[in-house]
Motif scaffolding. Structure first.
Motif, PDB file in Angstrom:
ATOM      1  N   GLY A  68       0.657  -1.224   0.409  1.00 11.88           N
ATOM      2  CA  GLY A  68       0.434  -0.163  -0.311  1.00 11.88           C
ATOM      3  C   GLY A  68       1.064   1.078  -0.175  1.00 11.88           C
ATOM      4  N   THR A  69       2.008   1.487   1.148  1.00 14.18           N
ATOM      5  CA  THR A  69       3.188   2.374   1.008  1.00 14.18           C
ATOM      6  C   THR A  69       3.547   3.304  -0.375  1.00 14.18           C
ATOM      7  OG1 THR A  69       3.819   2.169   3.042  1.00 14.18           O
ATOM      8  CG2 THR A  69       4.904   2.884   2.131  1.00 14.18           C
ATOM      9  N   ILE A  70       4.355   1.546  -1.348  1.00 11.56           N
ATOM     10  CA  ILE A  70       4.883   2.328  -2.360  1.00 11.56           C
ATOM     11  C   ILE A  70       3.324   2.191  -3.628  1.00 11.56           C
ATOM     12  CG2 ILE A  70       4.994   0.218  -4.718  1.00 11.56           C
ATOM     13  CD1 ILE A  70       7.519   1.058  -2.654  1.00 11.56           C
ATOM     14  N   VAL A  71       2.149   1.970  -3.847  1.00 11.31           N
ATOM     15  CA  VAL A  71       0.770   2.277  -4.597  1.00 11.31           C
ATOM     16  C   VAL A  71       1.041   3.829  -3.943  1.00 11.31           C
ATOM     17  CG1 VAL A  71      -1.405   2.029  -4.590  1.00 11.31           C
ATOM     18  CG2 VAL A  71       0.032   0.096  -4.523  1.00 11.31           C
ATOM     19  N   GLY A  72       0.909   4.037  -3.112  1.00  7.91           N
ATOM     20  CA  GLY A  72       0.673   5.271  -2.242  1.00  7.91           C
ATOM     21  C   GLY A  72       1.525   6.482  -3.581  1.00  7.91           C
ATOM     22  N   TYR A  73       3.029   5.882  -2.829  1.00  2.53           N
ATOM     23  CA  TYR A  73       4.282   6.570  -3.882  1.00  2.53           C
ATOM     24  C   TYR A  73       4.216   6.870  -5.218  1.00  2.53           C
ATOM     25  CZ  TYR A  73       6.989   6.495   0.635  1.00  2.53           C
ATOM     26  OH  TYR A  73       7.364   7.084   2.043  1.00  2.53           O
ATOM     27  N   LEU A  74       3.686   5.654  -5.926  1.00  2.00           N
ATOM     28  CA  LEU A  74       3.816   5.602  -7.287  1.00  2.00           C
ATOM     29  C   LEU A  74       2.372   6.742  -7.532  1.00  2.00           C
ATOM     30  CD1 LEU A  74       3.717   2.031  -7.963  1.00  2.00           C
ATOM     31  CD2 LEU A  74       5.633   3.706  -8.338  1.00  2.00           C
ATOM     32  N   THR A  75       1.346   6.794  -6.825  1.00  2.00           N
ATOM     33  CA  THR A  75       0.356   7.856  -7.081  1.00  2.00           C
ATOM     34  C   THR A  75       1.508   9.068  -7.062  1.00  2.00           C
ATOM     35  OG1 THR A  75      -1.053   6.632  -5.951  1.00  2.00           O
ATOM     36  CG2 THR A  75      -1.574   8.779  -6.501  1.00  2.00           C
ATOM     37  N   LEU A  76       1.642   9.123  -6.506  1.00  2.00           N
ATOM     38  CA  LEU A  76       2.462  10.612  -6.709  1.00  2.00           C
ATOM     39  C   LEU A  76       3.797  10.967  -7.746  1.00  2.00           C
ATOM     40  CD1 LEU A  76       3.095  13.583  -4.651  1.00  2.00           C
ATOM     41  CD2 LEU A  76       4.702  12.442  -3.334  1.00  2.00           C
ATOM     42  N   THR A  77       4.448   9.947  -7.884  1.00  2.00           N
ATOM     43  CA  THR A  77       5.767  10.294  -8.674  1.00  2.00           C
ATOM     44  C   THR A  77       5.764   9.711 -10.432  1.00  2.00           C
ATOM     45  OG1 THR A  77       6.673   8.148  -7.483  1.00  2.00           O
ATOM     46  CG2 THR A  77       6.843   9.826  -5.871  1.00  2.00           C
ATOM     47  N   LEU A  78       4.337   8.789 -10.346  1.00  2.00           N
ATOM     48  CA  LEU A  78       4.340   7.785 -11.493  1.00  2.00           C
ATOM     49  C   LEU A  78       4.455   9.155 -12.329  1.00  2.00           C
ATOM     50  CD1 LEU A  78       5.038   5.422 -12.838  1.00  2.00           C
ATOM     51  CD2 LEU A  78       3.127   4.685 -13.252  1.00  2.00           C
ATOM     52  N   PRO A  79       3.244   9.992 -12.799  1.00  2.00           N
ATOM     53  CA  PRO A  79       3.072  10.433 -13.777  1.00  2.00           C
ATOM     54  C   PRO A  79       4.485  11.601 -13.660  1.00  2.00           C
ATOM     55  CG  PRO A  79       1.271  10.785 -12.494  1.00  2.00           C
ATOM     56  CD  PRO A  79       2.068  10.374 -11.331  1.00  2.00           C
ATOM     57  N   LEU A  80       4.643  11.768 -13.457  1.00  2.00           N
ATOM     58  CA  LEU A  80       6.073  13.358 -13.105  1.00  2.00           C
ATOM     59  C   LEU A  80       7.305  11.948 -13.998  1.00  2.00           C
ATOM     60  CD1 LEU A  80       7.493  15.855 -12.434  1.00  2.00           C
ATOM     61  CD2 LEU A  80       8.163  15.436 -10.907  1.00  2.00           C
ATOM     62  N   VAL A  81       7.428  10.974 -13.213  1.00  2.00           N
ATOM     63  CA  VAL A  81       8.632  10.306 -14.382  1.00  2.00           C
ATOM     64  C   VAL A  81       8.703  10.006 -15.429  1.00  2.00           C
ATOM     65  CG1 VAL A  81       9.815   8.409 -13.934  1.00  2.00           C
ATOM     66  CG2 VAL A  81       8.992   9.205 -12.233  1.00  2.00           C
ATOM     67  N   VAL A  82       7.092   9.689 -16.225  1.00  2.00           N
ATOM     68  CA  VAL A  82       6.695   9.491 -17.447  1.00  2.00           C
ATOM     69  C   VAL A  82       6.682  10.804 -18.451  1.00  2.00           C
ATOM     70  CG1 VAL A  82       5.089   8.681 -19.603  1.00  2.00           C
ATOM     71  CG2 VAL A  82       4.662   7.786 -16.935  1.00  2.00           C
ATOM     72  N   ILE A  83       6.468  12.562 -18.054  1.00  2.00           N
ATOM     73  CA  ILE A  83       6.458  13.139 -18.771  1.00  2.00           C
ATOM     74  C   ILE A  83       8.398  13.763 -18.545  1.00  2.00           C
ATOM     75  CG2 ILE A  83       6.831  15.666 -18.424  1.00  2.00           C
ATOM     76  CD1 ILE A  83       3.720  15.216 -17.186  1.00  2.00           C
ATOM     77  N   LEU A  84       8.726  13.112 -17.945  1.00  2.00           N
ATOM     78  CA  LEU A  84      10.555  13.121 -17.742  1.00  2.00           C
ATOM     79  C   LEU A  84      11.212  12.626 -18.617  1.00  2.00           C
ATOM     80  CD1 LEU A  84      11.487  14.515 -13.847  1.00  2.00           C
ATOM     81  CD2 LEU A  84      10.981  16.228 -15.927  1.00  2.00           C
ATOM     82  N   GLN A  85      10.859  11.286 -18.189  1.00  2.00           N
ATOM     83  CA  GLN A  85      11.724  10.516 -19.124  1.00  2.00           C
ATOM     84  C   GLN A  85      10.708  10.550 -20.690  1.00  2.00           C
ATOM     85  OE1 GLN A  85      10.901   6.486 -18.520  1.00  2.00           O
ATOM     86  NE2 GLN A  85      12.014   6.384 -16.240  1.00  2.00           N
ATOM     87  N   THR A  86       9.618  10.794 -20.924  1.00  2.00           N
ATOM     88  CA  THR A  86       9.313  10.919 -22.529  1.00  2.00           C
ATOM     89  C   THR A  86      10.200  12.426 -23.001  1.00  2.00           C
ATOM     90  OG1 THR A  86       7.216  10.155 -21.960  1.00  2.00           O
ATOM     91  CG2 THR A  86       7.415  11.968 -23.873  1.00  2.00           C
ATOM     92  N   VAL A  87       9.892  13.507 -22.449  1.00  2.00           N
ATOM     93  CA  VAL A  87      10.648  14.583 -22.767  1.00  2.00           C
ATOM     94  C   VAL A  87      12.260  14.364 -23.077  1.00  2.00           C
ATOM     95  CG1 VAL A  87      11.483  17.067 -21.789  1.00  2.00           C
ATOM     96  CG2 VAL A  87       8.902  16.686 -21.750  1.00  2.00           C
ATOM     97  N   SER A  88      12.862  13.681 -22.095  1.00  2.00           N
ATOM     98  CA  SER A  88      14.194  13.949 -22.191  1.00  2.00           C
ATOM     99  C   SER A  88      14.365  12.772 -23.629  1.00  2.00           C
ATOM    100  CB  SER A  88      14.630  12.699 -21.019  1.00  2.00           C
ATOM    101  OG  SER A  88      16.153  12.473 -21.118  1.00  2.00           O
ATOM    102  N   MET A  89      14.097  11.621 -24.087  1.00  2.00           N
ATOM    103  CA  MET A  89      14.166  10.587 -25.270  1.00  2.00           C
ATOM    104  C   MET A  89      13.903  11.176 -26.221  1.00  2.00           C
ATOM    105  SD  MET A  89      13.351   6.615 -24.145  1.00  2.00           S
ATOM    106  CE  MET A  89      11.614   7.031 -22.509  1.00  2.00           C
ATOM    107  N   ALA A  90      12.537  12.368 -26.035  1.00  2.00           N
ATOM    108  CA  ALA A  90      11.710  13.099 -27.423  1.00  2.00           C
ATOM    109  C   ALA A  90      13.331  13.417 -27.763  1.00  2.00           C
ATOM    110  CB  ALA A  90      10.647  13.863 -27.395  1.00  2.00           C
ATOM    111  N   ASN A  91      14.074  14.201 -27.282  1.00  2.00           N
ATOM    112  CA  ASN A  91      14.801  15.404 -27.285  1.00  2.00           C
ATOM    113  C   ASN A  91      16.117  14.641 -28.038  1.00  2.00           C
ATOM    114  OD1 ASN A  91      13.871  17.285 -27.067  1.00  2.00           O
ATOM    115  ND2 ASN A  91      14.285  17.145 -24.878  1.00  2.00           N
TER     116      ASN A  91
END
Length: 287
Positions: free
Chosen positions: A155-178
């Motif tokens: 449950g703790t890990i699920v909560g952390y991913l709720t907070l961080t996963l969208p941001l990580v996807v955005i940063l990875q996408t922007v990084s690889m798109a360049n």
């Protein structure tokens, strides 16, 4: 010439002054006060000015503090690792398979969760993870469960991913798109397999963005109170929960300040190390 330079310096300083004052008032000032408060003492539930190391000795020589410290460090690192691995396929597809318009819409949709309160999003997992919740009901159709997912490390890990996963996807996408797509195509033309292309071409070229994404994820998870308290059930208290428990125990704000300072020192150390790795040039590279 000197007069012109002085005018330029004064002009630049004028525009920098608001952010300097902001940092002094809302960051440097509170940090200095917190450091000073860690040497105060509490007598009869009242905090009194002093200069004693009793709070530091009390916290740093107790096993419960180090148990919470290493657990917080472990669970934050684990959540960062999971987030990076889970986000990579989605970021890869958006960067190399989706069109520019689709990528823009996807990033916009990833930003939308941040429009709502993180606490509200966390409480919504109660409905999903409860023993009589949505997930267990779905598993029940195939003869599995019910599983206990609330008040656990899961449950703790699920909560952390709720907070961080969208941001990580955005940063990875922007990084690889360049990344220059011709380099990826050249690797394939030279017979490089997909995994080897990712390892030898994509990851080195997007190293900075990936390290920054992992760092943001770690920092957010390391300092988060909501997920381990409401979804993890404080089974093993993290440092933010330890701060709360310490302040409730006889108004021991100075001892809580010690915990907060240790958290800040840890985050500063990890952040500066990560940034140094992110922007370190490979050997033999030209300046």
């Amino acid at each position: 010439m000197n007069i012109v330079n002085r005018r330029l310096d004064l002009y630049a300083l004028t525009w920098r002054l608001p952010i300097i004052l902001w940092q002094l008032v809302f960051f440097v000032g509170p940090v200095v006060f917190m450091v000073a408060m860690s040497f105060f003492v509490v007598r009869n539930y009242r905090m009194m000015e002093a200069f004693e190391f009793a709070n530091w000795e009390r916290m740093l020589t107790r096993g419960f503090f180090w148990d919470s410290y290493w657990y917080t460090l472990f669970v934050a690192s684990l959540s960062a690792t999971i987030a990076m691995c889970v986000a990579f396929p989605a970021a890869w597809a958006l960067a190399f398979r989706a069109s520019e318009s689709v990528r823009r819409w996807a990033i916009f949709l990833l930003v939308i969760p941040f429009f709502t309160s993180y606490l509200v999003r966390t409480f919504s997992w109660y409905v999903i993870l409860a023993e009589s919740g949505v997930l267990n009901a779905m598993l029940g159709y195939i003869g599995l469960g019910p599983f206990r997912m609330l008040n656990t490390h899961f449950g703790t890990i699920v909560g952390y991913l709720t907070l961080t996963l969208p941001l990580v996807v955005i940063l990875q996408t922007v990084s690889m798109a360049n990344i220059d797509k011709t380099l990826v195509e050249a690797a394939r033309n030279l017979g490089c397999k997909p995994l080897a292309t990712i390892w030898r071409v994509v990851l080195p070229l997007s190293k900075t963005g990936f390290i920054v994404a992992a760092l943001f994820c770690f920092i957010l998870a390391f300092g988060d109170f909501v997920a381990p308290f409401y979804l993890g059930g404080s089974q093993e208290p993290t440092l933010p929960i330890l701060i709360l428990d310490t302040t409730k125990s006889g108004q021991q704000w100075p001892r809580a300040a010690v915990v907060a300072i240790m958290m800040m020192l840890t985050l500063f150390t990890i952040a500066f190390t990560a940034i140094a790795l992110a922007y370190r040039k490979p050997k033999g590279a030209r300046a």
